[in-house]
Design a protein around this motif. Structure first.
Motif, PDB file in Angstrom:
ATOM      1  N   VAL A 128       0.809  -1.222   0.000  1.00 47.37           N
ATOM      2  CA  VAL A 128       0.000   0.000   0.000  1.00 47.37           C
ATOM      3  C   VAL A 128       0.842   1.272   0.000  1.00 47.37           C
ATOM      4  O   VAL A 128       0.304   2.376   0.078  1.00 47.37           O
ATOM      5  N   GLY A 129       2.149   1.161  -0.052  1.00 47.11           N
ATOM      6  CA  GLY A 129       3.002   2.332  -0.153  1.00 47.11           C
ATOM      7  C   GLY A 129       3.281   3.011   1.172  1.00 47.11           C
ATOM      8  O   GLY A 129       3.288   2.377   2.229  1.00 47.11           O
ATOM      9  N   ALA A 130       3.481   4.334   1.122  1.00 50.07           N
ATOM     10  CA  ALA A 130       3.896   5.085   2.302  1.00 50.07           C
ATOM     11  C   ALA A 130       2.728   5.312   3.259  1.00 50.07           C
ATOM     12  O   ALA A 130       1.615   5.611   2.832  1.00 50.07           O
ATOM     13  N   LEU A 131       3.001   5.175   4.529  1.00 51.31           N
ATOM     14  CA  LEU A 131       2.027   5.491   5.570  1.00 51.31           C
ATOM     15  C   LEU A 131       2.771   5.789   6.865  1.00 51.31           C
ATOM     16  O   LEU A 131       3.905   5.344   7.056  1.00 51.31           O
ATOM     17  N   THR A 132       2.116   6.548   7.729  1.00 56.26           N
ATOM     18  CA  THR A 132       2.703   6.914   9.013  1.00 56.26           C
ATOM     19  C   THR A 132       1.803   6.414  10.123  1.00 56.26           C
ATOM     20  O   THR A 132       0.589   6.661  10.104  1.00 56.26           O
ATOM     21  N   ILE A 189       1.472  -5.619  24.233  1.00 57.05           N
ATOM     22  CA  ILE A 189       0.560  -5.548  23.094  1.00 57.05           C
ATOM     23  C   ILE A 189       0.985  -4.346  22.265  1.00 57.05           C
ATOM     24  O   ILE A 189       0.962  -3.211  22.750  1.00 57.05           O
ATOM     25  N   VAL A 190       1.408  -4.577  21.042  1.00 59.71           N
ATOM     26  CA  VAL A 190       1.891  -3.511  20.171  1.00 59.71           C
ATOM     27  C   VAL A 190       0.812  -3.198  19.138  1.00 59.71           C
ATOM     28  O   VAL A 190       0.399  -4.080  18.371  1.00 59.71           O
ATOM     29  N   LEU A 191       0.353  -1.940  19.132  1.00 57.95           N
ATOM     30  CA  LEU A 191      -0.673  -1.491  18.199  1.00 57.95           C
ATOM     31  C   LEU A 191      -0.064  -0.503  17.214  1.00 57.95           C
ATOM     32  O   LEU A 191       0.865   0.239  17.560  1.00 57.95           O
ATOM     33  N   ALA A 192      -0.604  -0.444  16.015  1.00 55.19           N
ATOM     34  CA  ALA A 192      -0.208   0.553  15.019  1.00 55.19           C
ATOM     35  C   ALA A 192      -1.455   1.334  14.629  1.00 55.19           C
ATOM     36  O   ALA A 192      -2.395   0.770  14.055  1.00 55.19           O
ATOM     37  N   VAL A 193      -1.463   2.632  14.951  1.00 57.03           N
ATOM     38  CA  VAL A 193      -2.654   3.458  14.744  1.00 57.03           C
ATOM     39  C   VAL A 193      -2.296   4.648  13.872  1.00 57.03           C
ATOM     40  O   VAL A 193      -1.279   5.317  14.094  1.00 57.03           O
ATOM     41  N   ALA A 194      -3.148   4.914  12.867  1.00 61.93           N
ATOM     42  CA  ALA A 194      -2.948   6.064  11.987  1.00 61.93           C
ATOM     43  C   ALA A 194      -3.858   7.212  12.412  1.00 61.93           C
ATOM     44  O   ALA A 194      -4.888   7.003  13.070  1.00 61.93           O
ATOM     45  N   GLU A 195      -3.498   8.417  12.044  1.00 66.59           N
ATOM     46  CA  GLU A 195      -4.300   9.595  12.338  1.00 66.59           C
ATOM     47  C   GLU A 195      -5.665   9.462  11.654  1.00 66.59           C
ATOM     48  O   GLU A 195      -5.749   9.176  10.452  1.00 66.59           O
ATOM     49  N   PRO A 196      -6.761   9.658  12.412  1.00 63.58           N
ATOM     50  CA  PRO A 196      -8.093   9.535  11.806  1.00 63.58           C
ATOM     51  C   PRO A 196      -8.269  10.470  10.609  1.00 63.58           C
ATOM     52  O   PRO A 196      -7.893  11.642  10.648  1.00 63.58           O
ATOM     53  N   SER A 230      -6.700  10.441   7.851  1.00 59.17           N
ATOM     54  CA  SER A 230      -5.468  10.711   7.118  1.00 59.17           C
ATOM     55  C   SER A 230      -5.287   9.731   5.961  1.00 59.17           C
ATOM     56  O   SER A 230      -5.921   8.672   5.908  1.00 59.17           O
ATOM     57  N   PRO A 231      -4.413  10.059   5.006  1.00 60.43           N
ATOM     58  CA  PRO A 231      -4.080   9.096   3.950  1.00 60.43           C
ATOM     59  C   PRO A 231      -3.527   7.784   4.522  1.00 60.43           C
ATOM     60  O   PRO A 231      -3.718   6.722   3.916  1.00 60.43           O
ATOM     61  N   SER A 232      -2.858   7.868   5.672  1.00 66.39           N
ATOM     62  CA  SER A 232      -2.313   6.646   6.275  1.00 66.39           C
ATOM     63  C   SER A 232      -3.434   5.736   6.768  1.00 66.39           C
ATOM     64  O   SER A 232      -3.353   4.508   6.640  1.00 66.39           O
ATOM     65  N   GLN A 233      -4.492   6.327   7.321  1.00 64.33           N
ATOM     66  CA  GLN A 233      -5.631   5.507   7.719  1.00 64.33           C
ATOM     67  C   GLN A 233      -6.289   4.879   6.500  1.00 64.33           C
ATOM     68  O   GLN A 233      -6.712   3.711   6.534  1.00 64.33           O
ATOM     69  N   ALA A 234      -6.358   5.630   5.406  1.00 66.77           N
ATOM     70  CA  ALA A 234      -6.905   5.062   4.174  1.00 66.77           C
ATOM     71  C   ALA A 234      -6.030   3.921   3.669  1.00 66.77           C
ATOM     72  O   ALA A 234      -6.542   2.910   3.164  1.00 66.77           O
ATOM     73  N   ALA A 235      -4.712   4.059   3.825  1.00 64.46           N
ATOM     74  CA  ALA A 235      -3.800   2.991   3.394  1.00 64.46           C
ATOM     75  C   ALA A 235      -4.010   1.732   4.226  1.00 64.46           C
ATOM     76  O   ALA A 235      -3.975   0.615   3.696  1.00 64.46           O
ATOM     77  N   LEU A 236      -4.241   1.904   5.527  1.00 64.21           N
ATOM     78  CA  LEU A 236      -4.528   0.735   6.368  1.00 64.21           C
ATOM     79  C   LEU A 236      -5.840   0.084   5.957  1.00 64.21           C
ATOM     80  O   LEU A 236      -5.967  -1.146   5.978  1.00 64.21           O
TER      81      LEU A 236
END
Length: 269
Positions: free
Chosen positions: A207-211, A227-234, A236-242
């Motif tokens: 899915v390319g670049a994401l933060t 427990i390790v979670l990965a959360v994107a900014e609501p 944001s393009p990164s949330q769309a990538a997820l």
């Protein structure tokens, strides 16, 4: 502290220069918590470094016998939590960074090139530190790989201070020091810091670049697992990538029988 002589540091900590020298050389095993806190203040240590100093002092007071710890497991409640997180990438790591479990999105984001079921032998589980330093896929995943690598090393050093008798941890450090010059150099820096929360830019092959912000949480009354979670900014393009990653890696829908769209007739009620 840079620029301070040993005598000046001892004065700031309120101890004699000879006593501080013995402490520094590991020849005095009776340092009280108050003395250790005074040294931590004199050195301007942060909270993680102060705890590490206490851990090292505690380990020096007892005779350390290295032993093989029991196999780590996750219980049904943690597995249920991973599933309940749905499209939030998540995994559970053990004391030494072994991946004990992950949900579908955790596997898809962090290590899609690895068998999600993992090896049958627990001793061959994926290890996060080993992956960061030795796996080219993981190295390429992080835009700022040195920052991720240093965070992993400094967290591992904190664990080593708490568990100097863990034979598997000693073996892991030795293996990585031999196989990775970068690990050996970072380990020699003696930095300590918990890997609790950090923002990373990632370059995912699908899915390319994401933060994402990687957040590490501890289950209640459990200091060994994270427990390790990965959360994107609501929004944001990164949330769309997820979201795209979730759809791309979703298991195929199961066909229903009879098909829901089939028309019924008088001959076939």
């Amino acid at each position: 502290m840079p620029g301070l002589r040993r005598e000046e540091l001892a004065l700031l900590a309120g101890v004699s220069s000879s006593y501080y020298t013995r402490l520094e050389q590991g020849q005095s095993l009776g340092a009280s918590p108050e003395v250790l806190d005074a040294i931590a203040r004199a050195l301007h240590l942060d909270e993680a470094e102060r705890r590490h100093l206490h851990d090292l002092a505690d380990s020096s007071k007892r005779r350390t016998v290295v032993h093989r710890p029991p196999t780590e497991h996750v219980d049904a409640s943690l597995l249920g939590l991973l599933e309940a997180l749905g499209e939030v990438p998540a995994l559970v790591s053990g004391r030494r960074g072994d991946v004990l479990a992950w949900n579908r999105m955790g596997h898809a984001l962090f290590a899609s090139h690895i068998d999600p079921a993992g090896p049958a032998d627990p001793a061959r589980r994926p290890n996060l530190t080993r992956l960061v330093f030795l796996d080219p896929h993981i190295r390429a995943l992080y835009a700022d790989w040195p920052a991720k690598a240093r965070a992993v090393v400094e967290n591992l050093r904190m664990t080593a201070g708490r568990h100097p008798d863990d034979a598997l941890l000693v073996s892991l450090v030795g293996e990585l020091a031999v196989r990775s010059e970068e690990f050996a150099a970072m380990w020699a820096d003696h930095g300590v810091s918990p890997c609790d929360s950090a923002v990373y830019e990632m370059h995912h092959p699908l899915v390319g670049a994401l933060t994402v912000r990687q957040q590490s949480l501890r289950p209640p009354q459990d200091e060994e697992r994270h427990i390790v979670l990965a959360v994107a900014e609501p929004g944001s393009p990164s949330q769309a990538a997820l979201g795209l990653l979730a759809r791309a890696t979703a298991p195929p829908a199961r066909a229903t029988w009879p098909p829901a769209h089939r028309e019924r007739s008088a001959d076939h009620p």
